[in-house]
Scaffold this motif. Sequence first.
Motif, PDB file in Angstrom:
ATOM      1  N   UNK A  50     -19.685 -27.182  -7.690  1.00 47.48           N
ATOM      2  CA  UNK A  50     -18.437 -26.542  -8.110  1.00 47.48           C
ATOM      3  C   UNK A  50     -18.592 -25.834  -9.465  1.00 47.48           C
ATOM      4  N   UNK A  51     -17.521 -25.815 -10.261  1.00 45.68           N
ATOM      5  CA  UNK A  51     -17.522 -25.089 -11.534  1.00 45.68           C
ATOM      6  C   UNK A  51     -16.877 -25.923 -12.642  1.00 45.68           C
ATOM      7  N   UNK A  52     -17.276 -27.189 -12.701  1.00 41.24           N
ATOM      8  CA  UNK A  52     -16.680 -28.089 -13.683  1.00 41.24           C
ATOM      9  C   UNK A  52     -16.849 -27.588 -15.121  1.00 41.24           C
ATOM     10  N   UNK A  53     -18.022 -27.037 -15.432  1.00 42.86           N
ATOM     11  CA  UNK A  53     -18.259 -26.564 -16.794  1.00 42.86           C
ATOM     12  C   UNK A  53     -17.410 -25.340 -17.120  1.00 42.86           C
ATOM     13  N   UNK A  54     -17.219 -24.470 -16.150  1.00 38.49           N
ATOM     14  CA  UNK A  54     -16.320 -23.327 -16.353  1.00 38.49           C
ATOM     15  C   UNK A  54     -14.921 -23.807 -16.725  1.00 38.49           C
ATOM     16  N   UNK A  55     -14.429 -24.769 -15.959  1.00 35.88           N
ATOM     17  CA  UNK A  55     -13.063 -25.269 -16.180  1.00 35.88           C
ATOM     18  C   UNK A  55     -12.968 -25.958 -17.540  1.00 35.88           C
ATOM     19  N   UNK A  56     -13.974 -26.743 -17.885  1.00 35.57           N
ATOM     20  CA  UNK A  56     -13.974 -27.424 -19.183  1.00 35.57           C
ATOM     21  C   UNK A  56     -14.006 -26.422 -20.332  1.00 35.57           C
ATOM     22  N   UNK A  57     -14.809 -25.368 -20.188  1.00 40.20           N
ATOM     23  CA  UNK A  57     -14.898 -24.365 -21.246  1.00 40.20           C
ATOM     24  C   UNK A  57     -13.591 -23.588 -21.390  1.00 40.20           C
ATOM     25  N   UNK A  58     -12.968 -23.245 -20.280  1.00 42.90           N
ATOM     26  CA  UNK A  58     -11.710 -22.486 -20.329  1.00 42.90           C
ATOM     27  C   UNK A  58     -10.616 -23.267 -21.043  1.00 42.90           C
ATOM     28  N   UNK A  59     -10.695 -24.587 -20.996  1.00 41.81           N
ATOM     29  CA  UNK A  59      -9.675 -25.418 -21.649  1.00 41.81           C
ATOM     30  C   UNK A  59      -9.860 -25.504 -23.165  1.00 41.81           C
ATOM     31  N   UNK A  60     -10.992 -25.007 -23.674  1.00 41.44           N
ATOM     32  CA  UNK A  60     -11.247 -25.095 -25.106  1.00 41.44           C
ATOM     33  C   UNK A  60     -10.484 -24.013 -25.875  1.00 41.44           C
ATOM     34  N   UNK A  61     -10.334 -24.260 -27.191  1.00 41.35           N
ATOM     35  CA  UNK A  61      -9.600 -23.334 -28.041  1.00 41.35           C
ATOM     36  C   UNK A  61     -10.498 -22.299 -28.689  1.00 41.35           C
ATOM     37  N   UNK A  62     -10.150 -21.910 -29.910  1.00 41.96           N
ATOM     38  CA  UNK A  62     -10.849 -20.847 -30.622  1.00 41.96           C
ATOM     39  C   UNK A  62     -12.011 -21.416 -31.446  1.00 41.96           C
ATOM     40  N   UNK A  63     -12.874 -20.515 -31.927  1.00 42.02           N
ATOM     41  CA  UNK A  63     -13.981 -20.942 -32.768  1.00 42.02           C
ATOM     42  C   UNK A  63     -13.534 -21.312 -34.174  1.00 42.02           C
ATOM     43  N   UNK A  64     -12.273 -21.113 -34.452  1.00 33.42           N
ATOM     44  CA  UNK A  64     -11.710 -21.565 -35.729  1.00 33.42           C
ATOM     45  C   UNK A  64     -11.194 -23.000 -35.660  1.00 33.42           C
ATOM     46  N   UNK A  65     -11.202 -23.598 -34.461  1.00 36.11           N
ATOM     47  CA  UNK A  65     -10.693 -24.956 -34.284  1.00 36.11           C
ATOM     48  C   UNK A  65     -11.569 -25.970 -35.028  1.00 36.11           C
ATOM     49  N   UNK A  66     -10.914 -26.967 -35.620  1.00 32.61           N
ATOM     50  CA  UNK A  66     -11.643 -27.990 -36.373  1.00 32.61           C
ATOM     51  C   UNK A  66     -12.638 -28.741 -35.490  1.00 32.61           C
ATOM     52  N   UNK A  67     -12.257 -29.012 -34.233  1.00 35.73           N
ATOM     53  CA  UNK A  67     -13.140 -29.755 -33.334  1.00 35.73           C
ATOM     54  C   UNK A  67     -14.466 -29.014 -33.147  1.00 35.73           C
ATOM     55  N   UNK A  68     -14.380 -27.708 -33.013  1.00 28.45           N
ATOM     56  CA  UNK A  68     -15.592 -26.907 -32.849  1.00 28.45           C
ATOM     57  C   UNK A  68     -16.401 -26.869 -34.138  1.00 28.45           C
ATOM     58  N   UNK A  69     -15.770 -26.592 -35.247  1.00 27.22           N
ATOM     59  CA  UNK A  69     -16.476 -26.474 -36.521  1.00 27.22           C
ATOM     60  C   UNK A  69     -17.162 -27.774 -36.902  1.00 27.22           C
ATOM     61  N   UNK A  70     -16.472 -28.884 -36.679  1.00 21.95           N
ATOM     62  CA  UNK A  70     -17.069 -30.183 -36.978  1.00 21.95           C
ATOM     63  C   UNK A  70     -18.267 -30.465 -36.068  1.00 21.95           C
ATOM     64  N   UNK A  71     -18.129 -30.129 -34.794  1.00 22.74           N
ATOM     65  CA  UNK A  71     -19.211 -30.370 -33.842  1.00 22.74           C
ATOM     66  C   UNK A  71     -20.430 -29.512 -34.173  1.00 22.74           C
ATOM     67  N   UNK A  72     -20.197 -28.260 -34.524  1.00 23.15           N
ATOM     68  CA  UNK A  72     -21.313 -27.380 -34.869  1.00 23.15           C
ATOM     69  C   UNK A  72     -22.070 -27.900 -36.088  1.00 23.15           C
ATOM     70  N   UNK A  73     -21.330 -28.310 -37.107  1.00 20.15           N
ATOM     71  CA  UNK A  73     -21.966 -28.838 -38.313  1.00 20.15           C
ATOM     72  C   UNK A  73     -22.735 -30.121 -38.021  1.00 20.15           C
ATOM     73  N   UNK A  74     -22.166 -30.994 -37.190  1.00 22.81           N
ATOM     74  CA  UNK A  74     -22.821 -32.261 -36.865  1.00 22.81           C
ATOM     75  C   UNK A  74     -24.097 -32.030 -36.069  1.00 22.81           C
ATOM     76  N   UNK A  75     -24.028 -31.179 -35.062  1.00 22.26           N
ATOM     77  CA  UNK A  75     -25.199 -30.931 -34.224  1.00 22.26           C
ATOM     78  C   UNK A  75     -26.346 -30.355 -35.042  1.00 22.26           C
ATOM     79  N   UNK A  76     -26.059 -29.367 -35.887  1.00 21.49           N
ATOM     80  CA  UNK A  76     -27.109 -28.752 -36.686  1.00 21.49           C
ATOM     81  C   UNK A  76     -27.669 -29.722 -37.731  1.00 21.49           C
ATOM     82  N   UNK A  77     -26.791 -30.533 -38.323  1.00 22.33           N
ATOM     83  CA  UNK A  77     -27.256 -31.495 -39.319  1.00 22.33           C
ATOM     84  C   UNK A  77     -28.194 -32.524 -38.694  1.00 22.33           C
TER      85      UNK A  77
END
Length: 531
Positions: free
Chosen positions: A398-425
């Motif tokens: 199916x397309x579970x990842x498509x659906x999960x991605x569509x539910x996400x917000x903007x790249x300004x969202x705190x959840x995204x910014x925190x995750x990006x910083x954590x992954x790179x660190x």
Amino acid sequence: MFRRSPLLLACLLVLTGCTGSDAPTAQGKPSSTTPLPAFAFEESSVEDLQTRMRDGRLDSATLTRAYLDRIAAIDDAGPTLGAVIELNPEAMREAQARDAERKAGKLRGPLHGIPVLVKDNIDATPMINSAGSLALAMHRPKADAFLVAKLRAAGAVILGKTNLSEWANFRSTRSTSGWSSRGGQTKNPYVLDRSPCGSSSGSGSAIAANLATVAIGTETDGSILCPSAVNGLVGLKPTVGLVSRSGIIPISASQDTAGPMARSVADAAHLLDAIAGSDPADAATETARIAPYAAALKPGALKGARIGVLRAATGYQPGVDAAFERALQALRDAGADVQDASIAKAGSWGDAEFEVLLHEFKDGLNRYLADSGAPAASLAALIEYNKTHADKVMPWFAQELFVMAEAKGQLSDKAYLDARAKARRLAATEGIEATLADGGFDALVAPTTSPAWPIDPVNGDHFTGAGYGVAAVAGTPSLTVPMGDVAGLPVGIAFLGGAWSEARLIALAYDYERATRHRKPPGFRASLSLK
């Protein structure tokens, strides 16, 4: 671009190689080999072909026609590899133009007149760019991707496009590598019922089978290294920002990159020389530190080199472990100082990486679709298309990842910014960079991945382990080289380095390749027998 593991939500392709109970340990005898017509340019390298063309014994038109005939004989017929999804209708004209230039004394470089295949998520006119999806089966970009323009400027002949895992393996949590609704299933030319891995499946299968001289793959996490390893190739994932991503259907701005897939380290180096460079349309390339990569092809690089061994990335397949121990001894015999090493908190970035990929996929894909005038204008539109055409687009998964991605917000969202910083660190600052610095290592090594598993559209991939995840998340380079085989299935050793260390990795891998010579052409066996 994403080598999705079926254990995705649990361990998301961690450095240590998530293990499972389905490791292919049977050491059976190969079944019968499919007889194939002789090919005059079997295993020919860039340098070999240039020598022949320089001496007047070959021209690009003859070479290009030979590869086109080879594709017809074993990709469209014979074993029907399904590696090439579309041929460039202008390929012969391009080859003839390069021959005319050569005759006039104009040579563009080592790739002049050399046929190259590119993955079908890269804009290359006049061909379709579809990411393997029927939703984009009529999408013809108006211009070449930046890296394709660089290939043409270097004199390469664009032979065609290669099949891939649909949407670069970022549509479903249960996808089958090498399958796309537009291109069907790509096969592994070593054993035809085994996976070619992905998502650069067609590029791996095609170059292993000598359907072109070299190919371009793309990677987010393993999609160059995995198909290169299981197809007996050299695959090089550059530092993010060394090669432009403009004109490439994206997953992640943080991790995406294109890179070479070749039968030798030298061919990969020549290809990287051609495609590396800064692109005003890709901000990540603004600070690219470019080196002359073919200049690194000198013997003796391993003598005195300090190599860190990531033993946490072993233990999931006995045959792989045995081949890896032989590879380590070869490094020692070549003069390297080989010492155990470890990545702090290895794999702990998995959840953060996944959050980053979902956010960046939605943002980047929507931008690409809108900017390129694609038939589907957004991720939401693709989801609806897939629902409407589920019988053809989603017959297996199916397309579970498509659906999960569509539910996400903007790249300004705190959840995204925190995750990006954590992954790179965790993967970069406290991960690969810290390990290299603390140990004084020139590079780290690990088994690239498991031997190829049986193709299984019902259950999806049987992926058991990998050693490249930390470099993918950190955005640093990695390079796989053949290190032998398990029951006739190729396996590779991965060299991992710090940012912009491609030349050093090429030098080390070249020395290892010279010492071992593990690359063998495929036998196109139908299956493995347990008798």
